[in-house]
Scaffold this motif. Structure first.
Motif, short mmCIF file in Angstrom:
data_model
loop_
_atom_site.label_atom_id
_atom_site.label_comp_id
_atom_site.label_asym_id
_atom_site.label_seq_id
_atom_site.Cartn_x
_atom_site.Cartn_y
_atom_site.Cartn_z
N PHE A 51 12.08 -8.45 2.71
CA PHE A 51 11.57 -7.22 2.12
C PHE A 51 10.18 -7.42 1.49
N GLU A 54 7.79 -7.02 4.38
CA GLU A 54 7.74 -5.62 4.78
C GLU A 54 6.85 -4.82 3.83
N ARG A 55 6.96 -5.12 2.53
CA ARG A 55 6.11 -4.42 1.56
C ARG A 55 4.64 -4.78 1.75
N GLU A 58 3.37 -2.83 4.54
CA GLU A 58 3.14 -1.43 4.15
C GLU A 58 1.77 -1.26 3.48
N ASP A 336 12.16 -5.58 -7.09
CA ASP A 336 12.68 -4.21 -7.01
C ASP A 336 13.13 -3.71 -8.37
N ARG A 339 10.02 -2.68 -10.26
CA ARG A 339 9.39 -1.52 -9.62
C ARG A 339 10.14 -0.24 -10.01
N ASP A 345 4.61 -2.50 -9.06
CA ASP A 345 4.97 -3.23 -7.84
C ASP A 345 4.42 -4.65 -7.94
N GLU A 348 2.60 -6.09 -4.81
CA GLU A 348 1.20 -5.67 -4.75
C GLU A 348 0.35 -6.51 -5.70
#
Length: 453
Positions: A51, A54-55, A58, A336, A339, A345, A348
């Motif tokens: 994950f 994946e972030r 994104e 998570d 967040r 985040d 990020e």
């Protein structure tokens, strides 16, 4: 005329004031710089970290994955367009040889890398060396080494005049009597280079110290866990009472610009394997602030300036005490959790720090929701028949990050037989902590774990 669209050119053209500013305009500029930047991920780790990548995808970062057999699964990320390439490199040795292997794998492409990062504890020291060799942002090798070694962290804390638990290195069983006299009981045996509480054991007298030392020394070997290739030394440390917390911090420009806390649930001593956590904590704010301050001061004492750090600490009857400091983003559900609770985040923020960009996260003024994570321990020793016993949670909108870290056919251990195996974890989001805890309790009670035989 050819326009230079490289990360370096785009960074140079950015307004410095906006780049440093918190708020929507600064966030937009920083995200625009993350987009199309090339970031090398050193040792992607287990599939449970998927994950994170994946972030990053994104956010439109271009990921170059560099790893060995532990990360073989991550080749699928290239097939799916989440990462651009996977490069083979053996990081199983010491950090210097691991860094050399990464640099060799990158080759001339290393000059096109804008940042390096790892979310894998074992690879923290090697990643710092790669960043230094390429002239990129990140923790210095000295700071990374200091955090990776619990002994060096304790020594740095003591040298800085910070409140530090009593400790002694156990080079051999011959030092047990001396250590017991200095530390006293109860005490805790722990590996200098451990992770996930593996080999961490409470002892209450000299007899249990002798037995515990032998038991942990047999467990702490590279053959059983590759993390101990970095060292098999053990410590005896003062036992700390009180509640344990995770403190996650974002350092930018030598200052802690964001921190968030999760409260850990009591463990089943003499072991210290996690049982659960929740956020936000209802602990007195001034006590949480004091604990965060200790973690920040320890990080500065170790030499961190631009890093995402994950600390574990206790609020004891004598005040805050640090347990350990990790030079990486907190694992599992930590990103998570924060967040959802704070609106920040951390993935990020990690990419920003890796790129040498200012981090200026703006969290919500009050917690938005309550989040609870439950770690399911093996109820009996044996073989796990299959790993699909959390599949029914995939359709539950209140559940995030349901993970079974144990493979089918793998042997698991119950606490009555040794260091307990975490066979699953799941995270629940609720209107508040009590709401999330009630839902988590119901899920745990309904689990049907498939033991073979």
């Amino acid at each position: 005329m050819t326009i230079d669209r490289s990360f370096t050119a785009r960074r140079a053209a950015a307004d410095p004031a906006v780049l440093r500013a918190p708020g929507a305009e600064g966030d937009a500029l920083r995200r625009a710089l993350i987009a199309r930047s090339t970031i090398a991920v050193i040792e992607p780790g287990y599939p449970t970290k998927r994950f994170l990548y994946e972030r990053a995808a994104e956010l439109d970062a271009v990921l170059v994955l560099v790893g060995g057999h532990e990360s073989e699964w991550a080749r699928t990320l290239v097939d799916e367009g989440i990462a651009s390439r996977f490069l083979d490199a053996d990081l199983s040795g010491d950090p210097d040889s691991g860094a050399d292997a990464v640099l060799a794998a990158l080759g001339l492409d290393g000059r096109a890398i804008d940042g390096v990062v790892t979310f894998w504890e074992d690879a923290v020291p090697a990643t710092a060396r790669v960043a230094a060799a390429l002239g990129l942002a990140g923790a210095t090798p000295a700071a990374a080494d200091g955090a990776r070694s619990k002994l060096r962290t304790l020594e740095a804390s003591r040298a800085a005049g910070l409140p530090t638990p009593r400790f002694m290195r156990l080079e051999s069983s011959e030092r047990l009597q001396e250590a017991a006299s200095y530390i006293g009981f109860p005490a805790v045996i722990k590996p200098v280079f451990g992770a996930e509480a593996l080999g961490v054991l409470r002892v209450d007298d000299f007899e249990s110290l002798e037995a515990g030392y032998s038991r942990v020394a047999e467990l702490v070997t590279p053959e059983l866990n590759a993390i101990f290739l970095q060292g098999c030394d053990l410590l005896l440390e003062e036992y700390l009472d009180g509640i344990e917390f995770d403190v996650d911090m974002v350092f930018s420009g030598g200052a802690c610009v964001f921190s968030a806390i999760s409260e850990n649930w009591p463990t089943h001593e003499p072991y210290f394997v996690e049982t659960g956590m929740h956020s936000p904590s209802a602990h007195p704010p001034e006590r949480l602030a004091a604990m965060t301050d200790l973690c920040v001061r320890t990080a500065l004492a170790l030499g961190f300036r631009d890093s995402i750090l994950h600390a574990e600490a206790k609020d004891t009857s004598r005040g805050p005490r640090l347990l350990e400091l990790n030079a990486r983003l907190g694992g599992g559900s930590i990103p998570d959790t924060h967040r959802h609770v704070t609106g920040v985040d951390l993935v990020e923020q990690q990419l920003l720090v890796a790129l040498g960009l200012p981090a200026a996260p703006t969290g919500e003024p009050v917690p938005v929701v309550g989040v609870v994570t439950v770690y399911v321990h093996a109820s009996r020793s044996g073989i796990l028949e299959h790993d699909g016993f959390l599949d029914h949670l995939a359709a539950d909108p209140t559940v995030i990050v349901p993970v079974v870290p144990v493979a089918p056919g793998e042997r698991v251990t119950a606490a009555e037989d040794g260091f307990p195996t975490v066979i699953a974890e799941f995270t629940v989001v609720g209107a508040n902590v009590d709401d999330a805890r009630e839902r988590a309790r119901a899920i745990a009670e309904e689990l049907d774990v498939p033991y073979a035989g």
